[in-house]
Scaffold this active site. Sequence first.
Site, PDB file in Angstrom:
ATOM      1  N   ILE A  31       0.839  -1.209   0.000  1.00 19.37           N
ATOM      2  CA  ILE A  31       0.000   0.000   0.000  1.00 19.37           C
ATOM      3  C   ILE A  31       0.873   1.257   0.000  1.00 19.37           C
ATOM      4  O   ILE A  31       0.655   2.185  -0.783  1.00 19.37           O
ATOM      5  CB  ILE A  31      -0.974  -0.014   1.202  1.00 19.37           C
ATOM      6  CG1 ILE A  31      -1.945  -1.191   1.055  1.00 19.37           C
ATOM      7  CG2 ILE A  31      -1.743   1.298   1.291  1.00 19.37           C
ATOM      8  CD1 ILE A  31      -2.796  -1.479   2.272  1.00 19.37           C
TER       9      ILE A  31
ATOM     10  N   ASP B 290      10.891   2.647   6.949  1.00 16.89           N
ATOM     11  CA  ASP B 290      10.449   1.249   7.031  1.00 16.89           C
ATOM     12  C   ASP B 290      11.536   0.486   7.785  1.00 16.89           C
ATOM     13  O   ASP B 290      12.729   0.795   7.652  1.00 16.89           O
ATOM     14  CB  ASP B 290      10.267   0.657   5.621  1.00 16.89           C
ATOM     15  CG  ASP B 290       9.414  -0.608   5.636  1.00 16.89           C
ATOM     16  OD1 ASP B 290       8.314  -0.590   5.072  1.00 16.89           O
ATOM     17  OD2 ASP B 290       9.850  -1.631   6.228  1.00 16.89           O
TER      18      ASP B 290
ATOM     19  N   THR C 131      -4.547   4.750   7.680  1.00 15.46           N
ATOM     20  CA  THR C 131      -5.471   3.773   7.083  1.00 15.46           C
ATOM     21  C   THR C 131      -4.985   2.355   7.395  1.00 15.46           C
ATOM     22  O   THR C 131      -5.466   1.398   6.792  1.00 15.46           O
ATOM     23  CB  THR C 131      -5.556   3.938   5.547  1.00 15.46           C
ATOM     24  OG1 THR C 131      -4.243   3.850   5.021  1.00 15.46           O
ATOM     25  CG2 THR C 131      -6.193   5.242   5.132  1.00 15.46           C
TER      26      THR C 131
ATOM     27  N   ARG D 211      -3.851   0.438  10.931  1.00 12.39           N
ATOM     28  CA  ARG D 211      -4.588  -0.109  12.068  1.00 12.39           C
ATOM     29  C   ARG D 211      -4.605   0.938  13.182  1.00 12.39           C
ATOM     30  O   ARG D 211      -3.595   1.609  13.439  1.00 12.39           O
ATOM     31  CB  ARG D 211      -3.926  -1.384  12.601  1.00 12.39           C
ATOM     32  CG  ARG D 211      -4.176  -2.629  11.757  1.00 12.39           C
ATOM     33  CD  ARG D 211      -5.629  -3.109  11.818  1.00 12.39           C
ATOM     34  NE  ARG D 211      -5.876  -4.302  11.027  1.00 12.39           N
ATOM     35  CZ  ARG D 211      -6.280  -4.315   9.753  1.00 12.39           C
ATOM     36  NH1 ARG D 211      -6.494  -3.185   9.112  1.00 12.39           N
ATOM     37  NH2 ARG D 211      -6.492  -5.450   9.126  1.00 12.39           N
TER      38      ARG D 211
ATOM     39  N   ASP E 249      -9.022   6.289   8.833  1.00 10.38           N
ATOM     40  CA  ASP E 249      -9.973   5.229   8.464  1.00 10.38           C
ATOM     41  C   ASP E 249     -10.066   4.225   9.604  1.00 10.38           C
ATOM     42  O   ASP E 249     -10.969   3.405   9.641  1.00 10.38           O
ATOM     43  CB  ASP E 249      -9.512   4.520   7.186  1.00 10.38           C
ATOM     44  CG  ASP E 249     -10.537   3.497   6.715  1.00 10.38           C
ATOM     45  OD1 ASP E 249     -11.717   3.882   6.557  1.00 10.38           O
ATOM     46  OD2 ASP E 249     -10.182   2.319   6.524  1.00 10.38           O
TER      47      ASP E 249
ATOM     48  N   GLU F 207     -11.872   1.147  17.778  1.00 11.46           N
ATOM     49  CA  GLU F 207     -13.011   1.302  16.848  1.00 11.46           C
ATOM     50  C   GLU F 207     -14.073   0.227  17.066  1.00 11.46           C
ATOM     51  O   GLU F 207     -15.252   0.462  16.841  1.00 11.46           O
ATOM     52  CB  GLU F 207     -12.531   1.313  15.389  1.00 11.46           C
ATOM     53  CG  GLU F 207     -11.907   0.008  14.933  1.00 11.46           C
ATOM     54  CD  GLU F 207     -11.206   0.119  13.568  1.00 11.46           C
ATOM     55  OE1 GLU F 207     -10.375   1.012  13.399  1.00 11.46           O
ATOM     56  OE2 GLU F 207     -11.505  -0.721  12.697  1.00 11.46           O
TER      57      GLU F 207
ATOM     58  N   HIS G 173     -13.410   2.372   8.870  1.00  9.69           N
ATOM     59  CA  HIS G 173     -12.599   1.245   8.386  1.00  9.69           C
ATOM     60  C   HIS G 173     -13.165   0.762   7.044  1.00  9.69           C
ATOM     61  O   HIS G 173     -13.506  -0.410   6.876  1.00  9.69           O
ATOM     62  CB  HIS G 173     -12.544   0.099   9.406  1.00  9.69           C
ATOM     63  CG  HIS G 173     -11.329  -0.753   9.235  1.00  9.69           C
ATOM     64  ND1 HIS G 173     -10.604  -1.270  10.271  1.00  9.69           N
ATOM     65  CD2 HIS G 173     -10.685  -1.177   8.112  1.00  9.69           C
ATOM     66  CE1 HIS G 173      -9.587  -1.974   9.805  1.00  9.69           C
ATOM     67  NE2 HIS G 173      -9.620  -1.932   8.483  1.00  9.69           N
TER      68      HIS G 173
HETATM   69  P1  NAI Z   1       2.770  -4.932   3.600  1.00 10.97           P
HETATM   70  O1  NAI Z   1       3.098  -6.113   4.447  1.00 10.97           O
HETATM   71  O2  NAI Z   1       2.994  -5.003   2.133  1.00 10.97           O
HETATM   72  O3  NAI Z   1       3.584  -3.644   4.149  1.00 10.97           O
HETATM   73  C1  NAI Z   1       3.769  -3.377   5.511  1.00 10.97           C
HETATM   74  C2  NAI Z   1       5.083  -2.627   5.665  1.00 10.97           C
HETATM   75  O4  NAI Z   1       5.263  -2.329   7.063  1.00 10.97           O
HETATM   76  C3  NAI Z   1       6.311  -3.471   5.229  1.00 10.97           C
HETATM   77  O5  NAI Z   1       7.088  -2.750   4.293  1.00 10.97           O
HETATM   78  C4  NAI Z   1       7.061  -3.715   6.531  1.00 10.97           C
HETATM   79  O6  NAI Z   1       8.458  -3.782   6.363  1.00 10.97           O
HETATM   80  C5  NAI Z   1       6.643  -2.498   7.358  1.00 10.97           C
HETATM   81  N1  NAI Z   1       6.869  -2.698   8.781  1.00 10.97           N
HETATM   82  C6  NAI Z   1       6.553  -3.787   9.532  1.00 10.97           C
HETATM   83  N2  NAI Z   1       6.972  -3.613  10.808  1.00 10.97           N
HETATM   84  C7  NAI Z   1       7.563  -2.392  10.841  1.00 10.97           C
HETATM   85  C8  NAI Z   1       8.180  -1.646  11.872  1.00 10.97           C
HETATM   86  N3  NAI Z   1       8.302  -2.122  13.123  1.00 10.97           N
HETATM   87  N4  NAI Z   1       8.687  -0.425  11.571  1.00 10.97           N
HETATM   88  C9  NAI Z   1       8.564   0.074  10.303  1.00 10.97           C
HETATM   89  N5  NAI Z   1       7.991  -0.591   9.282  1.00 10.97           N
HETATM   90  C10 NAI Z   1       7.492  -1.808   9.556  1.00 10.97           C
HETATM   91  O7  NAI Z   1       1.262  -4.578   3.936  1.00 10.97           O
HETATM   92  P2  NAI Z   1       0.257  -3.683   3.070  1.00 10.97           P
HETATM   93  O8  NAI Z   1      -0.493  -4.548   2.135  1.00 10.97           O
HETATM   94  O9  NAI Z   1       0.966  -2.521   2.527  1.00 10.97           O
HETATM   95  O10 NAI Z   1      -0.767  -3.227   4.212  1.00 10.97           O
HETATM   96  C11 NAI Z   1      -0.346  -2.402   5.292  1.00 10.97           C
HETATM   97  C12 NAI Z   1      -1.398  -2.425   6.376  1.00 10.97           C
HETATM   98  O11 NAI Z   1      -2.573  -1.771   5.911  1.00 10.97           O
HETATM   99  C13 NAI Z   1      -1.880  -3.838   6.751  1.00 10.97           C
HETATM  100  O12 NAI Z   1      -1.057  -4.431   7.713  1.00 10.97           O
HETATM  101  C14 NAI Z   1      -3.278  -3.614   7.245  1.00 10.97           C
HETATM  102  O13 NAI Z   1      -3.256  -3.527   8.644  1.00 10.97           O
HETATM  103  C15 NAI Z   1      -3.673  -2.262   6.644  1.00 10.97           C
HETATM  104  N6  NAI Z   1      -4.837  -2.388   5.779  1.00 10.97           N
HETATM  105  C16 NAI Z   1      -5.930  -1.610   6.043  1.00 10.97           C
HETATM  106  C17 NAI Z   1      -7.052  -1.680   5.260  1.00 10.97           C
HETATM  107  C18 NAI Z   1      -8.249  -0.810   5.517  1.00 10.97           C
HETATM  108  O14 NAI Z   1      -9.348  -1.108   5.036  1.00 10.97           O
HETATM  109  N7  NAI Z   1      -8.112   0.260   6.271  1.00 10.97           N
HETATM  110  C19 NAI Z   1      -7.141  -2.623   4.132  1.00 10.97           C
HETATM  111  C20 NAI Z   1      -5.914  -3.367   3.903  1.00 10.97           C
HETATM  112  C21 NAI Z   1      -4.825  -3.250   4.715  1.00 10.97           C
END
Ligand code: NAI
Length: 332
Positions: free
Chosen positions: A151, A170, A229, A231, A255, A260, A299
């Site tokens: 994302i 990151d 957006t 968590r 979001d 929530e 959300h």
């Molecule tokens: P992803 O796994 O591709 O990216 C997450 C990033 O966070 C990774 O690059 C990872 O290295 C980084 N990360 C993890 N721990 C970290 C830390 N301690 N410090 C810094 N960076 C760290 O996941 P994606 O697909 O990009 O989704 C991200 C989040 O978005 C999901 O975990 C989910 O919670 C949330 N989400 C929310 C939605 C909504 O409807 N609001 C829908 C889909 C996802």
Amino acid sequence: MKITFFECKDYEKKRYCAELKEHTINCTSSILTAQTLKDYRDSEVISVFIRSTLDKKNLAQFPNLRLIVTRSTGFDHIDLEECQKRKVAVTNVPFYGENTVAEHAFALILSLSRNIHKSYVRTLKDDFTIEDLQGFDLKGKILGVIGTGHIGSHVIKMAKGFGMEVLAYDKYPDSLRADVLQFKYVPLEELLKESDIVTIHMTLTPETRHFINEESLRQMKKGAILVNTARGDIVDTDALYKALKDKHLGGAGLDVIEGEELIKEEHELLYKTGNPEKLRTLFQDKAIFKMDNVVFTPHNAFNSREAVNRIMDTTIENILSFCKGKIINQIK
Ligand code: NAI
């Protein structure tokens, strides 16, 4: 297989029943809780969305459970360690909504940068004045992106289209991605200090709970905007409330928000349990929603027609593949 879908909408039920017709399917709109799971204890496969909690206590109620299929990217609602102990495989939907959530993050950003939410409310009252509705350009501004996964990377591409400069943080930086997308990884402190808008796209883990707290908010530029957006629990609600109230933050686009789930349980909280800590979070959430420099969506960032279809496709693939003896999209 006995498969139970919790938090299941009618349109999902139709598709799951049709495409998994060789199996015994139960679909309930209920969230999985200690009470609601009682009728489905013989399930071998459970599919949930984000509001069901699969912790040690709830997992112990499913003696035949072999697979959990979460219809989300995030999996912070599932105790993975306990699943491993119980030899229960866990799968998710890793890629359904990168562009979808990124577009929503920009919807929140643009709402705040151009006062769309305030304009909408004003015109509903037949007021066409533009006093106090002046916004600001995104072009030339600095966007801080925390989490450059699926994302976050889409957000960066979109930001470039708006002519923004992008700083990123990151835990696992990807220098190739930074070269290709033309952004710069910096230490968190620098990102917070320099960015006009900070947007959060990292995973929620025990380590990232309250990653944005009083100290990090204080490090942000005065008048900057925070967008979340990812968590709710990544941002400390107490600290966010104070930063908005003191006008250190210029606004917030949310979001998700810590607690929530309490909003849906409000009646029970207020009249039955009266848990003071939860009540405090609930009241603080409500106070934040009422601020005119806050845009909140419930959300809903994932919820586009295309993304929801992709969720259903992957959920069905995850289950069918498991039935054929191959686990795909497994979270380890
Ligand atoms: P992803 O796994 O591709 O990216 C997450 C990033 O966070 C990774 O690059 C990872 O290295 C980084 N990360 C993890 N721990 C970290 C830390 N301690 N410090 C810094 N960076 C760290 O996941 P994606 O697909 O990009 O989704 C991200 C989040 O978005 C999901 O975990 C989910 O919670 C949330 N989400 C929310 C939605 C909504 O409807 N609001 C829908 C889909 C996802």
